[in-house]
Motif scaffolding. Structure first.
Motif, PDB file in Angstrom:
ATOM      1  N   LEU A  85      42.212  -3.669   0.478  1.00 42.54           N
ATOM      2  CA  LEU A  85      40.915  -4.263   0.798  1.00 42.54           C
ATOM      3  C   LEU A  85      40.461  -3.792   2.170  1.00 42.54           C
ATOM      4  O   LEU A  85      41.139  -4.012   3.169  1.00 42.54           O
ATOM      5  CB  LEU A  85      40.990  -5.793   0.777  1.00 42.54           C
ATOM      6  N   THR A  86      39.311  -3.137   2.202  1.00 48.19           N
ATOM      7  CA  THR A  86      38.757  -2.632   3.460  1.00 48.19           C
ATOM      8  C   THR A  86      38.112  -3.759   4.265  1.00 48.19           C
ATOM      9  O   THR A  86      37.502  -4.672   3.683  1.00 48.19           O
ATOM     10  CB  THR A  86      37.710  -1.549   3.179  1.00 48.19           C
ATOM     11  N   PRO A  87      38.183  -3.696   5.594  1.00 49.03           N
ATOM     12  CA  PRO A  87      37.502  -4.702   6.420  1.00 49.03           C
ATOM     13  C   PRO A  87      35.983  -4.584   6.363  1.00 49.03           C
ATOM     14  O   PRO A  87      35.270  -5.434   6.900  1.00 49.03           O
ATOM     15  CB  PRO A  87      38.038  -4.424   7.832  1.00 49.03           C
ATOM     16  N   ARG A  88      35.479  -3.534   5.691  1.00 44.82           N
ATOM     17  CA  ARG A  88      34.021  -3.376   5.566  1.00 44.82           C
ATOM     18  C   ARG A  88      33.383  -4.482   4.710  1.00 44.82           C
ATOM     19  O   ARG A  88      32.154  -4.599   4.682  1.00 44.82           O
ATOM     20  CB  ARG A  88      33.694  -2.010   4.966  1.00 44.82           C
ATOM     21  N   VAL A  89      34.197  -5.291   4.027  1.00 52.38           N
ATOM     22  CA  VAL A  89      33.624  -6.370   3.211  1.00 52.38           C
ATOM     23  C   VAL A  89      33.199  -7.565   4.060  1.00 52.38           C
ATOM     24  O   VAL A  89      32.503  -8.458   3.565  1.00 52.38           O
ATOM     25  CB  VAL A  89      34.611  -6.848   2.121  1.00 52.38           C
ATOM     26  N   TYR A  90      33.605  -7.591   5.322  1.00 54.60           N
ATOM     27  CA  TYR A  90      33.274  -8.723   6.175  1.00 54.60           C
ATOM     28  C   TYR A  90      31.956  -8.473   6.895  1.00 54.60           C
ATOM     29  O   TYR A  90      31.654  -7.341   7.305  1.00 54.60           O
ATOM     30  CB  TYR A  90      34.371  -8.950   7.210  1.00 54.60           C
ATOM     31  N   PRO A  91      31.160  -9.524   7.126  1.00 53.96           N
ATOM     32  CA  PRO A  91      29.899  -9.346   7.859  1.00 53.96           C
ATOM     33  C   PRO A  91      30.120  -9.072   9.339  1.00 53.96           C
ATOM     34  O   PRO A  91      29.265  -8.464   9.991  1.00 53.96           O
ATOM     35  CB  PRO A  91      29.175 -10.683   7.639  1.00 53.96           C
ATOM     36  N   ASP A  92      31.258  -9.509   9.903  1.00 61.07           N
ATOM     37  CA  ASP A  92      31.537  -9.223  11.309  1.00 61.07           C
ATOM     38  C   ASP A  92      32.517  -8.062  11.409  1.00 61.07           C
ATOM     39  O   ASP A  92      33.238  -7.754  10.456  1.00 61.07           O
ATOM     40  CB  ASP A  92      32.096 -10.466  12.012  1.00 61.07           C
ATOM     41  N   LEU A  93      32.559  -7.412  12.570  1.00 60.75           N
ATOM     42  CA  LEU A  93      33.329  -6.185  12.736  1.00 60.75           C
ATOM     43  C   LEU A  93      34.780  -6.418  13.120  1.00 60.75           C
ATOM     44  O   LEU A  93      35.621  -5.535  12.909  1.00 60.75           O
ATOM     45  CB  LEU A  93      32.655  -5.301  13.800  1.00 60.75           C
ATOM     46  N   GLN A  94      35.089  -7.567  13.689  1.00 60.66           N
ATOM     47  CA  GLN A  94      36.437  -7.781  14.215  1.00 60.66           C
ATOM     48  C   GLN A  94      37.380  -8.287  13.116  1.00 60.66           C
ATOM     49  O   GLN A  94      37.877  -9.414  13.147  1.00 60.66           O
ATOM     50  CB  GLN A  94      36.391  -8.739  15.407  1.00 60.66           C
ATOM     51  N   GLN A 171      41.198 -15.992  -0.466  1.00 56.24           N
ATOM     52  CA  GLN A 171      40.542 -17.268  -0.759  1.00 56.24           C
ATOM     53  C   GLN A 171      40.017 -17.949   0.495  1.00 56.24           C
ATOM     54  O   GLN A 171      39.038 -18.696   0.432  1.00 56.24           O
ATOM     55  CB  GLN A 171      41.536 -18.208  -1.476  1.00 56.24           C
ATOM     56  N   HIS A 172      40.654 -17.691   1.646  1.00 55.66           N
ATOM     57  CA  HIS A 172      40.284 -18.358   2.894  1.00 55.66           C
ATOM     58  C   HIS A 172      39.167 -17.632   3.632  1.00 55.66           C
ATOM     59  O   HIS A 172      38.755 -18.071   4.703  1.00 55.66           O
ATOM     60  CB  HIS A 172      41.507 -18.469   3.798  1.00 55.66           C
ATOM     61  N   ARG A 173      38.665 -16.513   3.073  1.00 57.90           N
ATOM     62  CA  ARG A 173      37.591 -15.744   3.719  1.00 57.90           C
ATOM     63  C   ARG A 173      36.398 -15.659   2.775  1.00 57.90           C
ATOM     64  O   ARG A 173      36.101 -14.628   2.198  1.00 57.90           O
ATOM     65  CB  ARG A 173      38.085 -14.336   4.084  1.00 57.90           C
ATOM     66  N   ARG A 174      35.712 -16.784   2.621  1.00 50.90           N
ATOM     67  CA  ARG A 174      34.609 -16.856   1.663  1.00 50.90           C
ATOM     68  C   ARG A 174      33.520 -15.829   1.944  1.00 50.90           C
ATOM     69  O   ARG A 174      32.865 -15.336   1.022  1.00 50.90           O
ATOM     70  CB  ARG A 174      34.007 -18.264   1.676  1.00 50.90           C
ATOM     71  N   GLU A 175      33.356 -15.494   3.236  1.00 51.98           N
ATOM     72  CA  GLU A 175      32.282 -14.558   3.590  1.00 51.98           C
ATOM     73  C   GLU A 175      32.512 -13.156   3.050  1.00 51.98           C
ATOM     74  O   GLU A 175      31.601 -12.339   3.012  1.00 51.98           O
ATOM     75  CB  GLU A 175      32.119 -14.511   5.114  1.00 51.98           C
ATOM     76  N   ARG A 182      32.263  -6.889  -5.707  1.00 50.95           N
ATOM     77  CA  ARG A 182      31.516  -5.667  -6.068  1.00 50.95           C
ATOM     78  C   ARG A 182      32.381  -4.426  -5.878  1.00 50.95           C
ATOM     79  O   ARG A 182      32.376  -3.514  -6.721  1.00 50.95           O
ATOM     80  CB  ARG A 182      30.243  -5.563  -5.217  1.00 50.95           C
ATOM     81  N   LEU A 183      33.129  -4.393  -4.778  1.00 49.94           N
ATOM     82  CA  LEU A 183      33.985  -3.245  -4.485  1.00 49.94           C
ATOM     83  C   LEU A 183      35.072  -3.081  -5.552  1.00 49.94           C
ATOM     84  O   LEU A 183      35.302  -1.981  -6.066  1.00 49.94           O
ATOM     85  CB  LEU A 183      34.616  -3.419  -3.106  1.00 49.94           C
ATOM     86  N   TYR A 184      35.722  -4.171  -5.904  1.00 50.81           N
ATOM     87  CA  TYR A 184      36.803  -4.099  -6.895  1.00 50.81           C
ATOM     88  C   TYR A 184      36.259  -3.761  -8.288  1.00 50.81           C
ATOM     89  O   TYR A 184      36.918  -3.071  -9.066  1.00 50.81           O
ATOM     90  CB  TYR A 184      37.587  -5.407  -6.925  1.00 50.81           C
ATOM     91  N   GLU A 185      35.070  -4.238  -8.605  1.00 51.77           N
ATOM     92  CA  GLU A 185      34.489  -3.931  -9.919  1.00 51.77           C
ATOM     93  C   GLU A 185      34.228  -2.436 -10.082  1.00 51.77           C
ATOM     94  O   GLU A 185      34.229  -1.919 -11.200  1.00 51.77           O
ATOM     95  CB  GLU A 185      33.187  -4.708 -10.105  1.00 51.77           C
ATOM     96  N   GLN A 186      34.036  -1.746  -8.968  1.00 53.87           N
ATOM     97  CA  GLN A 186      33.766  -0.303  -9.008  1.00 53.87           C
ATOM     98  C   GLN A 186      35.024   0.537  -8.808  1.00 53.87           C
ATOM     99  O   GLN A 186      34.956   1.770  -8.813  1.00 53.87           O
ATOM    100  CB  GLN A 186      32.744   0.053  -7.920  1.00 53.87           C
ATOM    101  N   GLY A 187      36.171  -0.101  -8.650  1.00 52.13           N
ATOM    102  CA  GLY A 187      37.402   0.618  -8.353  1.00 52.13           C
ATOM    103  C   GLY A 187      38.177   1.020  -9.587  1.00 52.13           C
ATOM    104  O   GLY A 187      37.661   1.024 -10.710  1.00 52.13           O
TER     105      GLY A 187
END
Length: 208
Positions: A85-94, A171-175, A182-187
């Motif tokens: 899982l890439t961190p690009r799925v999060y709205p924040d960068l950190q 589960q603890h990162r709803r954002e 979407r990413l996994y559906e295309q993988g």
């Protein structure tokens, strides 16, 4: 197994489904020096009397059988789908990369199956699971051949003492859920399998 509460599957049916969908497990015990010894093998799951038993066998020369006769408890691991899982799925960068996966670990009490009839029943369970078209061919083999084959294995029944199931899908990162789905559906196949579990658990859907 490290099992944070948010990743612990509460429904025992999830563990059972994973064990049956991914039957090629790892049987882990210790050798005579206390070092872990691992055998990969397919296992058949039996539900009876409110408990679970796993049926399988190892080759006669495999020393793990003697280890288990001396120390008849072991750990069995079933690994389900997994993907990066890439961190690009999060709205924040950190954020940092992670890995999502489903796995089941069972602590088992090991018993050995010795009679020809009981070994034959075990093998027929495995044949039915993986190659039912072969069942007739097996039944038609000469009796002396079948007897020799049975002498070449250690057949085991592994009574489950404790079952732990980990479903790690952020589960603890709803954002992250909508973008992650979407990413996994295309993988690839593994990622799509995780997407299926996300939909089942309503992660990344409008209900969340």
């Amino acid at each position: 197994m490290y099992l944070p509460p948010q990743f612990a599957a509460k429904d025992p049916a999830i563990a059972l489904e994973l064990m049956r969908a991914h039957p090629f497990a790892q049987l882990i015990s210790t050798d005579d020096e206390g070092f872990p010894f691992v055998t990969p093998l397919p296992l058949h799951v039996v539900e009876e009397g409110g408990g679970l038993t796993l049926l399988g066998h190892v080759a006669k020369p495999n020393p793990q059988a003697e280890h288990l006769r001396a120390r008849p408890q072991a750990l069995v691991v079933f690994n389900g789908p997994q993907a990066y899982l890439t961190p690009r799925v999060y709205p924040d960068l950190q954020r940092v990369p992670t890995w999502n996966y489903l796995t089941v670990q069972a602590r088992v009490q090991v018993g050995f199956i010795e009679s020809f009839e009981d070994k034959d029943r075990l093998l027929k369970h495995l044949i039915h699971d993986h190659d039912p078209a072969y069942a007739e061919q097996w039944r038609g083999l000469p009796e002396d051949f079948q007897q020799n084959m049975m002498k070449g294995i250690h057949a085991m029944e592994l009574r489950v003492l404790e079952l732990r199931c980990k479903v790690k899908l952020n589960q603890h990162r709803r954002e992250s859920h909508a973008a992650m789905l979407r990413l996994y559906e295309q993988g690839g196949e593994q990622a799509q399998a995780l997407a299926g579990w996300m939909r089942r658990l309503k992660l990344g859907t409008p209900d969340t």
